[in-house]
Design an enzyme around this catalytic site. Structure first.
Site, PDB file in Angstrom:
ATOM      1  N   GLU A 175       0.821  -1.201   0.000  1.00  0.00           N
ATOM      2  CA  GLU A 175       0.000   0.000   0.000  1.00  0.00           C
ATOM      3  C   GLU A 175       0.857   1.252   0.000  1.00  0.00           C
ATOM      4  OE1 GLU A 175       0.876   1.590   2.878  1.00  0.00           O
ATOM      5  OE2 GLU A 175       1.841  -0.240   3.566  1.00  0.00           O
ATOM      6  N   GLU A 318       4.626  -0.077   1.087  1.00  0.00           N
ATOM      7  CA  GLU A 318       4.868  -0.274  -0.347  1.00  0.00           C
ATOM      8  C   GLU A 318       5.161  -1.730  -0.716  1.00  0.00           C
ATOM      9  OE1 GLU A 318       7.773   2.364  -2.071  1.00  0.00           O
ATOM     10  OE2 GLU A 318       7.237   4.028  -0.762  1.00  0.00           O
TER      11      GLU A 318
END
Length: 354
Positions: A175, A318
């Site tokens: 994310e 991420e």
């Protein structure tokens, strides 16, 4: 399974027990002490059950990174503003973000997805799946509707299906969204039934006063929305986020389409717990790669019954922590496929201890 939508996931196939038994027998035949590679061995056995073959080959791999903004940023819970979400998403699409560099080293692709950013970027490499331009401020009301939460999960599931059809053998759920550790803390607080101060951390570098403010905001959001801890969908819609929902959909898709899904940090782990609470079979197909440096990190993995492959104190997001575990999984696969057996070296095999 407390919502009619979950019935659409059925049937969720069980892991292939015969493939797992064969994989375990292969490990036990290798010329080394039994179970001496610990979680690496059980990871490969579990993957054999998912893929329905003891000949585990993960093939192509990718990090799917959902990008979304969070209205709670209005409450001063972050060091930077929401504009950083779109900046990092753009860098991912250009291949210059941290996840891109790490993924290249691990032989993985990166698939950034706009599932809920305020800004719409028309740039190559950024997949457009926007459900809404960010969520609402959870201190003032629900983050989103249940329909939006379901739609975001459906997008995550669909991406898993597409990736499997394209030959990907493993996916990392990641994310990018300023404010999402506040969201993860709120979700963890409700699902784990722990007070916000036990699960809320500094995120991307808050000061001590900033941390205290963040804890107060999590308390306020829960008090305002009164999410039902027995209903994962209610929790997700009221105090969740679109990136978290997309990742939850990936974990659901991993179970439905038989694909290993790697858990990343605290927000990814919160998404995994939402998915497992919706559909317990999701636990079969997800793997804890590292334990986040956020306070909720180990608590969420404990609730999931997962042991992490790495303990590095990472908190970047991420999907970087999940991707960091891939070379270790590859190393385990090399041992599993290539190392000689007790029979090969004319040695009596180790016997299991009582």
């Amino acid at each position: 399974m407390n919502h009619p939508w979950v019935s659409a996931l059925q049937p969720i196939p069980r892991l292939d027990s015969a493939a797992m038994q064969q994989a375990q027998a292969r490990w036990d035949s290798i010329a080394k002490p039994l179970h001496s590679l610990g979680i690496l061995e059980s990871t490969i056995v579990q993957m054999a059950g998912i893929l329905e073959t003891p000949n585990v080959d993960l093939g192509r791999r990718a990090a799917v990174v959902f990008c979304a903004d969070n209205g709670v940023v209005e409450e001063g819970v972050t060091q930077t503003g929401s504009e950083i979400t779109s900046l990092v998403a753009e860098n991912m699409a250009k291949g210059i973000s941290c996840i891109n560099v790490m993924a290249k080293a691990a032989g993985a692709s990166v698939i950034p997805v706009d599932i809920g950013m305020k800004e719409t970027l028309s740039i190559p490499g950024l997949r457009q799946e926007k459900v809404a331009p960010g969520t609402n401020n959870i201190t003032r009301g629900p983050a989103m509707t249940q329909e939006q939460a379901i739609r975001a999960m459906e997008i995550g599931m669909e991406l898993v299906r597409e990736c499997k059809e394209q030959g990907f053998g493993v996916l990392a759920a990641g994310e990018m969204g300023i404010g999402n550790t506040t969201i993860a803390s709120a979700v963890a607080s409700v699902l784990l039934q722990r007070p916000p101060e036990e699960v809320t951390g500094r995120g991307a570098g808050l000061s001590t006063p900033g941390l205290h403010r963040k804890i107060q905001v999590v308390w306020a959001a829960i008090a305002k929305n009164q999410p039902d801890p027995s209903s994962p969908l209610d929790v997700l819609a009221k105090i969740g986020s679109l990136d978290l929902a997309g990742m939850a959909g990936m974990f659901l898709g991993g179970a439905k389409y038989r694909l290993p899904i790697l858990i990343d940090g605290v927000t990814s782990a919160a998404a995994a717990l939402i998915a497992v609470r919706l559909c317990p079979a999701c636990s079969q197909t997800c793997f804890a790669c590292h334990v986040s440096g956020e306070p909720a990190g180990p608590l969420l993995l404990q609730a999931l019954g997962k042991q992490p492959l790495l303990t590095c104190g990472m908190r970047l997001g991420e999907a970087t922590g999940a991707i960091a575990a891939l070379p270790i999984i590859d190393m385990a696969l090399t041992v599993y496929h290539s190392m000689g057996t007790f029979q090969d070296i004319h040695m009596d095999p180790y016997q299991p201890l009582e």
